[in-house]
Design an enzyme around this catalytic site. Structure first.
Site, PDB file in Angstrom:
ATOM      1  N   ARG A  29      42.947  19.320  21.061  1.00  0.00           N
ATOM      2  CA  ARG A  29      42.976  20.018  22.350  1.00  0.00           C
ATOM      3  C   ARG A  29      43.982  21.178  22.310  1.00  0.00           C
ATOM      4  O   ARG A  29      45.067  21.035  21.739  1.00  0.00           O
ATOM      5  CB  ARG A  29      43.323  19.049  23.489  1.00  0.00           C
ATOM      6  N   ASP A  30      43.564  22.303  22.908  1.00  0.00           N
ATOM      7  CA  ASP A  30      44.441  23.465  22.977  1.00  0.00           C
ATOM      8  C   ASP A  30      45.664  23.116  23.828  1.00  0.00           C
ATOM      9  O   ASP A  30      45.551  22.475  24.875  1.00  0.00           O
ATOM     10  CB  ASP A  30      43.695  24.662  23.584  1.00  0.00           C
ATOM     11  N   ASN A  87      38.129  34.378  17.935  1.00  0.00           N
ATOM     12  CA  ASN A  87      38.830  35.656  17.964  1.00  0.00           C
ATOM     13  C   ASN A  87      39.138  36.084  16.535  1.00  0.00           C
ATOM     14  O   ASN A  87      39.560  35.279  15.717  1.00  0.00           O
ATOM     15  CB  ASN A  87      40.136  35.532  18.767  1.00  0.00           C
ATOM     16  N   VAL A  96      46.773  32.932  16.156  1.00  0.00           N
ATOM     17  CA  VAL A  96      46.960  31.955  15.070  1.00  0.00           C
ATOM     18  C   VAL A  96      45.986  32.313  13.949  1.00  0.00           C
ATOM     19  O   VAL A  96      44.760  32.287  14.149  1.00  0.00           O
ATOM     20  CB  VAL A  96      46.726  30.508  15.548  1.00  0.00           C
ATOM     21  N   HIS A 100      39.605  29.287  13.811  1.00  0.00           N
ATOM     22  CA  HIS A 100      39.350  28.220  14.779  1.00  0.00           C
ATOM     23  C   HIS A 100      38.291  28.666  15.771  1.00  0.00           C
ATOM     24  O   HIS A 100      38.215  29.831  16.153  1.00  0.00           O
ATOM     25  CB  HIS A 100      40.640  27.806  15.508  1.00  0.00           C
ATOM     26  N   HIS A 102      37.022  28.084  19.508  1.00  0.00           N
ATOM     27  CA  HIS A 102      37.387  27.546  20.825  1.00  0.00           C
ATOM     28  C   HIS A 102      36.128  26.970  21.483  1.00  0.00           C
ATOM     29  O   HIS A 102      35.118  27.674  21.609  1.00  0.00           O
ATOM     30  CB  HIS A 102      37.906  28.656  21.746  1.00  0.00           C
TER      31      HIS A 102
HETATM   32  P1  AMP Z   1      43.699  32.588  19.240  1.00  0.00           P
HETATM   33  O1  AMP Z   1      44.157  33.575  20.266  1.00  0.00           O
HETATM   34  O2  AMP Z   1      42.202  32.584  19.095  1.00  0.00           O
HETATM   35  O3  AMP Z   1      44.415  32.764  17.924  1.00  0.00           O
HETATM   36  O4  AMP Z   1      44.046  31.177  19.839  1.00  0.00           O
HETATM   37  C1  AMP Z   1      45.118  30.382  19.442  1.00  0.00           C
HETATM   38  C2  AMP Z   1      45.150  29.200  20.353  1.00  0.00           C
HETATM   39  O5  AMP Z   1      46.012  28.224  19.800  1.00  0.00           O
HETATM   40  C3  AMP Z   1      45.656  29.500  21.765  1.00  0.00           C
HETATM   41  O6  AMP Z   1      44.643  29.174  22.704  1.00  0.00           O
HETATM   42  C4  AMP Z   1      46.884  28.605  21.895  1.00  0.00           C
HETATM   43  O7  AMP Z   1      47.036  28.067  23.195  1.00  0.00           O
HETATM   44  C5  AMP Z   1      46.619  27.529  20.859  1.00  0.00           C
HETATM   45  N1  AMP Z   1      47.793  26.844  20.350  1.00  0.00           N
HETATM   46  C6  AMP Z   1      48.968  27.375  19.965  1.00  0.00           C
HETATM   47  N2  AMP Z   1      49.810  26.442  19.526  1.00  0.00           N
HETATM   48  C7  AMP Z   1      49.156  25.256  19.623  1.00  0.00           C
HETATM   49  C8  AMP Z   1      49.496  23.895  19.339  1.00  0.00           C
HETATM   50  N3  AMP Z   1      50.690  23.559  18.837  1.00  0.00           N
HETATM   51  N4  AMP Z   1      48.571  22.939  19.592  1.00  0.00           N
HETATM   52  C9  AMP Z   1      47.361  23.260  20.111  1.00  0.00           C
HETATM   53  N5  AMP Z   1      46.978  24.532  20.390  1.00  0.00           N
HETATM   54  C10 AMP Z   1      47.864  25.507  20.163  1.00  0.00           C
END
Ligand code: AMP
Ligand code: ZN
Length: 114
Positions: A29-30, A87, A96, A100, A102
């Protein structure tokens, strides 16, 4: 990748709310959900982004989607609908750099995107 947040989660070094795991894919989960369901489906193998995918990754990428579909069913949002987002790079807001998918759903979402 020692400096990758999601590799650390996959290695169990950082806690996560994991909802699915197999030999090639993990879903958790995010931490900052934007909807009632917000799950990240992640390859166990470190791939920085879509732009770094190799031909050999095609099956893995397909598996991300079938895992997401199954999770959508488990979350009870297969009928109401959901959005799948990847993304890639700065303009898309990728923060990140471990690929991944979403899985977002559980409420009516805004449109158009972008
Ligand atoms: P993106 O913008 O596509 O790189 O999305 C990265 C996602 O990772 C964001 O929606 C963050 O909320 C999520 N995220 C960051 N750190 C963590 C974590 N420790 N556990 C779960 N999700 C995370
Ligand atoms: Zn990684």
């Amino acid at each position: 990748m020692t400096d990758c947040l999601f590799c650390k989660i996959l290695a169990g070094e950082i806690p996560s709310d994991t909802v699915y795991s197999d030999s090639t894919v993990t879903a958790f989960r995010d931490i900052n959900p934007v909807a009632p369901t917000h799950i990240l489906v992640v390859p166990n193998k470190h791939i920085r982004a879509v732009s770094e995918l190799e031909e050999e990754d095609e099956q893995l990428v397909g598996h991300l989607f079938t895992v997401a579909r199954t999770l959508a069913e488990e979350e009870g949002i297969e009928e109401s609908g959901y959005r799948l987002i990847i993304n890639n790079g700065p303009d898309a807001g990728q923060v990140v750099f471990h690929l991944h998918l979403h899985l977002i759903g559980g409420h009516k979402m805004q449109y158009p995107m972008g």
